[in-house]
Scaffold this motif. Structure first.
Motif, PDB file in Angstrom:
ATOM      1  N   ALA A  94       0.804  -1.228   0.000  1.00 12.90           N
ATOM      2  CA  ALA A  94       0.000   0.000   0.000  1.00 12.90           C
ATOM      3  C   ALA A  94       0.834   1.274   0.000  1.00 12.90           C
ATOM      4  N   GLU A  95       2.063   1.167   0.455  1.00  9.15           N
ATOM      5  CA  GLU A  95       2.867   2.360   0.711  1.00  9.15           C
ATOM      6  C   GLU A  95       4.052   2.421  -0.274  1.00  9.15           C
ATOM      7  N   PRO A  96       4.089   3.434  -1.157  1.00 12.11           N
ATOM      8  CA  PRO A  96       5.176   3.497  -2.151  1.00 12.11           C
ATOM      9  C   PRO A  96       6.580   3.425  -1.550  1.00 12.11           C
ATOM     10  N   SER A  97       6.777   4.016  -0.361  1.00  9.28           N
ATOM     11  CA  SER A  97       8.126   3.977   0.227  1.00  9.28           C
ATOM     12  C   SER A  97       8.499   2.545   0.641  1.00  9.28           C
ATOM     13  N   VAL A  98       7.501   1.767   1.051  1.00 14.51           N
ATOM     14  CA  VAL A  98       7.765   0.365   1.432  1.00 14.51           C
ATOM     15  C   VAL A  98       8.030  -0.480   0.177  1.00 14.51           C
ATOM     16  N   ILE A  99       7.299  -0.182  -0.893  1.00 10.49           N
ATOM     17  CA  ILE A  99       7.546  -0.876  -2.170  1.00 10.49           C
ATOM     18  C   ILE A  99       8.987  -0.610  -2.610  1.00 10.49           C
ATOM     19  N   GLN A 100       9.406   0.662  -2.536  1.00 11.53           N
ATOM     20  CA  GLN A 100      10.773   0.999  -2.940  1.00 11.53           C
ATOM     21  C   GLN A 100      11.794   0.283  -2.064  1.00 11.53           C
ATOM     22  N   LYS A 101      11.504   0.217  -0.763  1.00 18.68           N
ATOM     23  CA  LYS A 101      12.425  -0.466   0.160  1.00 18.68           C
ATOM     24  C   LYS A 101      12.556  -1.940  -0.223  1.00 18.68           C
ATOM     25  N   ARG A 102      11.435  -2.581  -0.572  1.00 19.26           N
ATOM     26  CA  ARG A 102      11.479  -4.002  -0.949  1.00 19.26           C
ATOM     27  C   ARG A 102      12.300  -4.196  -2.224  1.00 19.26           C
ATOM     28  N   ILE A 103      12.160  -3.260  -3.160  1.00 20.79           N
ATOM     29  CA  ILE A 103      12.946  -3.361  -4.403  1.00 20.79           C
ATOM     30  C   ILE A 103      14.440  -3.162  -4.086  1.00 20.79           C
ATOM     31  N   ASP A 104      14.737  -2.208  -3.207  1.00 18.75           N
ATOM     32  CA  ASP A 104      16.143  -1.967  -2.820  1.00 18.75           C
ATOM     33  C   ASP A 104      16.736  -3.182  -2.106  1.00 18.75           C
ATOM     34  N   VAL A 105      15.946  -3.758  -1.203  1.00 17.99           N
ATOM     35  CA  VAL A 105      16.412  -4.950  -0.475  1.00 17.99           C
ATOM     36  C   VAL A 105      16.676  -6.086  -1.461  1.00 17.99           C
ATOM     37  N   TYR A 106      15.797  -6.194  -2.447  1.00 19.54           N
ATOM     38  CA  TYR A 106      15.990  -7.226  -3.475  1.00 19.54           C
ATOM     39  C   TYR A 106      17.322  -7.007  -4.198  1.00 19.54           C
ATOM     40  N   ASN A 107      17.557  -5.764  -4.634  1.00 19.42           N
ATOM     41  CA  ASN A 107      18.788  -5.471  -5.374  1.00 19.42           C
ATOM     42  C   ASN A 107      20.042  -5.700  -4.533  1.00 19.42           C
ATOM     43  N   ASN A 108      19.981  -5.321  -3.257  1.00 20.85           N
ATOM     44  CA  ASN A 108      21.184  -5.366  -2.422  1.00 20.85           C
ATOM     45  C   ASN A 108      21.424  -6.719  -1.758  1.00 20.85           C
ATOM     46  N   GLU A 109      20.342  -7.334  -1.257  1.00 22.34           N
ATOM     47  CA  GLU A 109      20.536  -8.546  -0.449  1.00 22.34           C
ATOM     48  C   GLU A 109      20.186  -9.828  -1.193  1.00 22.34           C
ATOM     49  N   THR A 110      19.229  -9.722  -2.125  1.00 26.21           N
ATOM     50  CA  THR A 110      18.723 -10.949  -2.765  1.00 26.21           C
ATOM     51  C   THR A 110      19.415 -11.237  -4.092  1.00 26.21           C
ATOM     52  N   MET A 111      19.782 -10.201  -4.842  1.00 29.52           N
ATOM     53  CA  MET A 111      20.433 -10.427  -6.144  1.00 29.52           C
ATOM     54  C   MET A 111      21.640 -11.369  -6.079  1.00 29.52           C
ATOM     55  N   PRO A 112      22.478 -11.288  -5.015  1.00 27.11           N
ATOM     56  CA  PRO A 112      23.633 -12.210  -4.956  1.00 27.11           C
ATOM     57  C   PRO A 112      23.250 -13.697  -5.018  1.00 27.11           C
ATOM     58  N   VAL A 113      22.000 -14.002  -4.692  1.00 25.77           N
ATOM     59  CA  VAL A 113      21.561 -15.402  -4.731  1.00 25.77           C
ATOM     60  C   VAL A 113      21.562 -15.919  -6.180  1.00 25.77           C
ATOM     61  N   LYS A 114      21.335 -14.985  -7.130  1.00 16.52           N
ATOM     62  CA  LYS A 114      21.378 -15.361  -8.547  1.00 16.52           C
ATOM     63  C   LYS A 114      22.752 -15.934  -8.902  1.00 16.52           C
TER      64      LYS A 114
END
Ligand code: AMP
Length: 192
Positions: free
Chosen positions: A138-158
């Protein structure tokens, strides 16, 4: 057994495509996000803890998430295989999953990744917020945070699965059926 990691950023379509894959292959679906949300609904201690992270778009700590995932795999006890949706999201989770599956004499077969660019993700999540009832949509700032977390913490899993030659990227743009057909192409080769 076929064990699939369905990978991709928030809003890539992991949940939708998981349902179709399960209908076709009978995998056991393990979505860590869904399990956390069920715990929140049932007001468990785990749910309270998870909510304090999820509402801010942050990852729930590895130790808690790994322990929960392993308990769910043990409960599900599938012979067909598992589809891991939203897990692993960190390299520590990926290592833990490999070690855990090894104790069961099995392993990850493939990581299938839904590739969708950021502007499209933001549009999809804003649209999903209208019906999902999820505070983190619901909250654009939380959506952005999730995308940032994906880029920083989750991408290395690839890279973790690429070095094991298990990574397959799929274009996540198009109709649900078109994306599904792209996903099952590598799976149909394995079945032969
Ligand atoms: P999802 O339903 O996959 O979008 O996940 C929603 C939220 O649940 C995430 O933003 C995280 O806060 C939490 N979550 C889900 N899966 C994990 C995971 N593997 N590790 C840590 N947190 C997770």
């Amino acid at each position: 057994m076929l064990n699939i990691v369905l990978f991709g950023p928030p809003g890539a379509g992991k949940g939708t495509q998981s349902e179709l894959l399960i209908a076709k292959y009978n995998f056991k679906h393990l979505s860590t996000g869904d399990i956390f949300r069920a715990n929140i609904k049932n007001e468990t201690e785990l749910g309270k803890l998870a909510k304090s992270y999820m509402d801010h778009g942050k990852l729930v700590p590895d130790e808690v998430t790994i322990q929960m995932l392993e308990a769910e795999v043990n409960k599900a006890n599938s012979t067909v295989g598992y589809i891991f949706d939203g897990f692993p999201r960190t390299k520590a989770q990926a290592h833990a999953l490999d070690a855990f599956l090894a104790t069961k004499n099995t392993s990850i077969t493939l990581m299938l990744a839904l590739e969708v660019q950021e502007p499209e993700l933001r549009t999809r999540l804003a649209e999903r917020a209208k019906t999902s009832g999820r505070p983190d949509d619901a909250e654009p700032s939380v959506i952005q945070k999730r995308i940032d977390v994906y880029n920083n913490e989750t991408m290395p899993v690839k890279a973790y699965y690429q070095t094991q030659n298990k990574y397959i990227g799929v274009d996540g743009i198009g109709t649900v059926d078109a994306v599904f057909n792209r996903l099952i192409e590598p799976l149909s080769k394995l079945e032969v």
